[in-house]
Design a protein around this motif. Structure first.
Motif: not given
Length: 243
Positions: A96-104, A120-123, A129-132
Motif C-alpha cells: 500500500d503506497y499510501v500507508v505502507r501496510k502489507s496486504t494478506s 485484507k490489509k494488515q492492521t 517480508t517474513t513478518e508479513a
C-alpha cells in the motif's frame, strides 16, 4: 492491472465526481462474487472513493473493458471433486503506497473448487517480508480451522488442512517461533499458527511463487502469470468435464 501502476492520494491528476466513481466501484464489488480475478484491481480502486482522480477512473474503465472481453469466463464447480482441502496464502509487503501496510491474501480450495478467498490489509506495519508472510499464514490458519469445523456439519472430517506458503522464513518461523530481537515484536496472537501445527490441526509447506494462487488477490501481475493463476482459480470457458 499494469505492474507499473502506483496509486496514491496525492495524485496530481484532476479530481472527478465521487458519486459516479462510487457507483462504478459498487457495481464492480458486487461482480467480484463470481469474478475473483478482478478482486485485487477493484479493491485497489475502491480505496480512493473519497477523492477519486481521473487516473483512478481510467483504471476502473480498464477493468470494465477487461470484463467485456472475458464474459466467457466463469467459475466451475463439478459434481465429483476431491475432499482434500488446501489453503494458499501470500502477502504483498508494504504494497500500500499510501500507508505502507502489507496486504494478506488467502484462498481455500476443496479439490479443484474455490470455496473461499479474501484479501485484507494488515492492521500493523510489517518491517520485513517474513513478518508479513507469517501474519498472513496466521490468517490462513484461522480460515483452515473454520473450514474444518464447517465441514463437520456435512459429515466430512479432515485430519489436517494443508497451507501453501512461498516464504521459507515464515514457514521456518511457524514451526519454530524463536523469540529473538527479530521476531519478539510480532504479536502473540499470531503464534497460534505454530500451536496448531504442533497439534496436527494444520500443516504448512512451501509452494513456488509462480504457483501461489493467492498472488492474484494482492498484487498486479504480468499478463502471462495472471492468466496462469486465473486458470488455477478454476476460471475457464468450458467445464472441466468437457476438457
Amino acid at each position: 492491472m499494469s505492474t507499473k501502476i502506483k496509486f496514491t492520494k496525492d495524485d496530481e491528476a484532476d479530481s472527478m465526481d465521487s458519486s459516479k466513481y462510487q457507483g462504478m466501484i459498487g457495481s464492480l464489488l458486487y461482480l467480484t462474487a463470481s469474478r475473483p480475478d478482478i478482486m485485487f484491481s477493484v479493491c485497489l480502486c475502491a480505496r480512493f472513493q473519497e477523492n477519486p482522480k481521473t487516473t483512478h477512473l481510467e483504471a476502473v474503465k480498464r477493468i470494465f473493458r477487461y470484463i467485456k472481453g472475458t464474459t466467457h469466463l466463469g467459475l466451475w464447480y463439478p459434481k465429483e471433486t476431491e475432499r482434500e482441502t488446501i489453503v494458499y496464502v501470500d502477502s504483498d509487503h508494504a504494497g500500500d503506497y499510501v500507508v505502507r501496510k502489507s496486504t494478506s491474501g488467502v484462498c481455500t480450495f476443496m479439490g479443484c473448487c474455490l470455496t473461499s478467498r479474501f484479501a485484507k490489509k494488515q492492521t500493523a506495519l510489517a518491517i520485513s517480508t517474513t513478518e508479513a508472510e507469517y501474519v498472513s499464514a496466521g490468517k490462513a490458519c484461522q480460515q483452515a480451522l473454520w473450514m474444518k469445523k464447517a465441514l463437520i456439519d456435512y459429515d466430512i472430517r479432515l485430519d489436517d488442512v494443508l497451507i501453501m506458503c512461498d516464504n521459507k522464513g515464515a514457514i521456518d518461523l511457524s514451526k519454530n517461533p524463536v523469540q529473538d530481537s527479530r521476531t519478539k515484536h510480532i504479536e502473540i496472537c499470531h503464534h497460534f499458527l505454530c500451536d496448531n501445527i504442533q497439534k496436527g490441526n494444520i500443516s504448512i509447506e512451501k509452494v513456488a511463487f509462480e504457483d501461489n494462487i493467492a498472488d492474484i488477490f494482492i498484487k498486479p501481475l504480468k499478463r502471462e502469470l495472471f492468466n496462469y493463476l486465473r486458470l488455477g482459480l478454476g476460471m475457464d470457458s468450458d467445464p472441466p468435464s468437457s476438457q
